[in-house]
Design a protein around this motif. Structure first.
Motif, PDB file in Angstrom:
ATOM      1  N   ARG A   1      -4.838  -7.647  10.710  1.00 46.96           N
ATOM      2  CA  ARG A   1      -5.152  -7.008   9.416  1.00 46.96           C
ATOM      3  C   ARG A   1      -4.062  -7.273   8.394  1.00 46.96           C
ATOM      4  O   ARG A   1      -4.342  -7.525   7.213  1.00 46.96           O
ATOM      5  CB  ARG A   1      -5.352  -5.506   9.629  1.00 46.96           C
ATOM      6  CG  ARG A   1      -5.718  -4.742   8.363  1.00 46.96           C
ATOM      7  CD  ARG A   1      -6.970  -5.288   7.727  1.00 46.96           C
ATOM      8  NE  ARG A   1      -7.369  -4.474   6.574  1.00 46.96           N
ATOM      9  CZ  ARG A   1      -8.210  -4.905   5.628  1.00 46.96           C
ATOM     10  NH1 ARG A   1      -8.721  -6.138   5.692  1.00 46.96           N
ATOM     11  NH2 ARG A   1      -8.538  -4.123   4.621  1.00 46.96           N
TER      12      ARG A   1
ATOM     13  N   PRO B   1      -6.942  -0.998   0.762  1.00 47.93           N
ATOM     14  CA  PRO B   1      -5.634  -1.638   0.990  1.00 47.93           C
ATOM     15  C   PRO B   1      -4.510  -0.992   0.197  1.00 47.93           C
ATOM     16  O   PRO B   1      -3.342  -1.143   0.538  1.00 47.93           O
ATOM     17  CB  PRO B   1      -5.864  -3.077   0.542  1.00 47.93           C
ATOM     18  CG  PRO B   1      -7.334  -3.283   0.634  1.00 47.93           C
ATOM     19  CD  PRO B   1      -7.943  -1.957   0.297  1.00 47.93           C
ATOM     20  N   TYR B   2      -4.862  -0.257  -0.855  1.00 44.98           N
ATOM     21  CA  TYR B   2      -3.854   0.348  -1.720  1.00 44.98           C
ATOM     22  C   TYR B   2      -3.796   1.865  -1.547  1.00 44.98           C
ATOM     23  O   TYR B   2      -3.285   2.574  -2.412  1.00 44.98           O
ATOM     24  CB  TYR B   2      -4.138  -0.009  -3.176  1.00 44.98           C
ATOM     25  CG  TYR B   2      -4.296  -1.501  -3.374  1.00 44.98           C
ATOM     26  CD1 TYR B   2      -3.190  -2.348  -3.296  1.00 44.98           C
ATOM     27  CD2 TYR B   2      -5.548  -2.061  -3.583  1.00 44.98           C
ATOM     28  CE1 TYR B   2      -3.338  -3.722  -3.446  1.00 44.98           C
ATOM     29  CE2 TYR B   2      -5.699  -3.434  -3.727  1.00 44.98           C
ATOM     30  CZ  TYR B   2      -4.591  -4.254  -3.660  1.00 44.98           C
ATOM     31  OH  TYR B   2      -4.743  -5.610  -3.796  1.00 44.98           O
TER      32      TYR B   2
ATOM     33  N   LEU C   1      -4.304  -9.140   4.702  1.00 46.77           N
ATOM     34  CA  LEU C   1      -3.905  -8.473   3.448  1.00 46.77           C
ATOM     35  C   LEU C   1      -2.760  -9.192   2.744  1.00 46.77           C
ATOM     36  O   LEU C   1      -2.484  -8.905   1.582  1.00 46.77           O
ATOM     37  CB  LEU C   1      -3.472  -7.030   3.743  1.00 46.77           C
ATOM     38  CG  LEU C   1      -4.572  -6.073   4.207  1.00 46.77           C
ATOM     39  CD1 LEU C   1      -3.976  -4.721   4.601  1.00 46.77           C
ATOM     40  CD2 LEU C   1      -5.628  -5.877   3.130  1.00 46.77           C
ATOM     41  N   SER C   2      -2.102 -10.095   3.448  1.00 46.25           N
ATOM     42  CA  SER C   2      -0.936 -10.778   2.853  1.00 46.25           C
ATOM     43  C   SER C   2      -1.360 -11.776   1.775  1.00 46.25           C
ATOM     44  O   SER C   2      -2.430 -12.369   1.848  1.00 46.25           O
ATOM     45  CB  SER C   2      -0.159 -11.524   3.945  1.00 46.25           C
ATOM     46  OG  SER C   2       0.327 -10.600   4.902  1.00 46.25           O
TER      47      SER C   2
ATOM     48  N   PRO D   1      -1.117   0.183   3.439  1.00 46.45           N
ATOM     49  CA  PRO D   1      -1.563  -1.092   4.006  1.00 46.45           C
ATOM     50  C   PRO D   1      -0.868  -2.300   3.389  1.00 46.45           C
ATOM     51  O   PRO D   1      -0.387  -3.181   4.098  1.00 46.45           O
ATOM     52  CB  PRO D   1      -3.069  -1.092   3.720  1.00 46.45           C
ATOM     53  CG  PRO D   1      -3.439   0.365   3.702  1.00 46.45           C
ATOM     54  CD  PRO D   1      -2.254   1.040   3.049  1.00 46.45           C
ATOM     55  N   THR D   2      -0.814  -2.356   2.058  1.00 47.06           N
ATOM     56  CA  THR D   2      -0.133  -3.453   1.379  1.00 47.06           C
ATOM     57  C   THR D   2       0.574  -2.902   0.159  1.00 47.06           C
ATOM     58  O   THR D   2       0.245  -1.821  -0.327  1.00 47.06           O
ATOM     59  CB  THR D   2      -1.107  -4.570   0.971  1.00 47.06           C
ATOM     60  OG1 THR D   2      -0.375  -5.715   0.541  1.00 47.06           O
ATOM     61  CG2 THR D   2      -2.050  -4.134  -0.121  1.00 47.06           C
TER      62      THR D   2
ATOM     63  N   ALA E   1       1.632  -4.743   5.494  1.00 42.10           N
ATOM     64  CA  ALA E   1       1.449  -6.183   5.303  1.00 42.10           C
ATOM     65  C   ALA E   1       2.688  -6.854   4.746  1.00 42.10           C
ATOM     66  O   ALA E   1       2.819  -8.083   4.832  1.00 42.10           O
ATOM     67  CB  ALA E   1       0.259  -6.435   4.374  1.00 42.10           C
TER      68      ALA E   1
END
Length: 250
Positions: free
Chosen positions: A245, A144-145, A249-250, A61-62, A80
């Motif tokens: 999304r 997110p990780y 997340l940015s 995701p990021t 992201a």
């Protein structure tokens, strides 16, 4: 009446729901399996789960920090961070012999059955778009990780497709539906972090929606327009969800 309709579809080379009938509906599945196996071998040849190819193609995701092997730390880019290709490449990425064996076995059994009734182009659309909806669910519902990979989101899309077509044909969907529910619930019950129920759920929802649009499209000259318009609509909405999304997340 049913026999005559079936004969008419065969003469015109059309599948049940309007797509071009595949001469051999297994071929597309074989190609998909081949792509998964090739990428699996590429991972093995480039360091496996610790390799740069793996970090570039799995769904993240990021960005997450990873060791570069020299004692330093680098950042593996995620969606992201602009790595949007991961939404699809992660669906062709597998690690471990058991992982790829189970996914490819499921694809082998489900793929030809669905392609036989919707045609090759619609089958591929359902498969790839279900991979996208599975990736969106991972972005929305996972950490997110997290790092996610595997064809199971797309395969659950095929399961959803077969449930829709079997239900429309009046078949007994209880065995497949039960299996699907068990596969969704299993990681929640046993706490299996290695299984992405999020990707399974997103892929299943995508497959149900996409195949319903194909199977229940009104007959007539605009049938294909309706089907492909619905597929495009699902893809666009999915990408909009991904974009929102990614911004969060940015």
């Amino acid at each position: 009446m049913c026999v005559k309709e079936g004969q008419r579809s065969t003469r015109q080379g059309r599948a049940t729901y309007g797509g071009s009938r595949s001469a051999d509906p297994r071929q597309t599945t074989y190609v998909l399996i081949g792509l998964n196996v090739l990428l699996f071998l590429a991972f093995l040849a480039t360091g496996g789960a610790g390799g740069a190819l793996y970090r570039a193609l799995v769904l993240i995701p990021t960005g997450i920090p990873v060791s570069n092997g020299d004692g330093g730390v680098t950042v593996a880019r995620g969606v992201a961070d602009g790595a949007w290709w991961q939404l699809l490449t992660s669906a062709f990425a597998q690690t471990g012999v058991l992982h790829i064996a189970l996914n490819m076995l499921s694809l082998y059994f489900l793929g030809p059955a669905l392609e036989a009734v919707v045609g090759r182009a619609r089958f591929l659309a359902i498969y790839l778009a279900s991979a996208l909806t599975g990736s969106l669910a991972v972005l929305l519902l996972s950490s997110p990780y997290s790092v996610t990979l595997g064809a199971s989101g797309a395969i659950f899309g095929l399961l959803g497709g077969i449930l829709v077509t079997a239900r429309k044909a009046g078949g007994d969907i209880r065995p497949l539906a039960t299996w699907g529910v068990l596969m969704l619930v299993y990681p929640l019950v046993v706490g299996g972090r290695s299984i992405s129920w999020q990707g399974h759920l997103g892929g299943l929802i995508g497959g149900l929606l996409l195949t319903a649009a194909v199977a229940y499209a009104p007959r007539g000259r605009f049938r294909s327009w309706f089907q492909w318009g619905a597929v495009a609509g699902v893809v666009v909405l999915t990408l909009v969800g991904v974009a929102l999304r990614a911004l969060a997340l940015s």
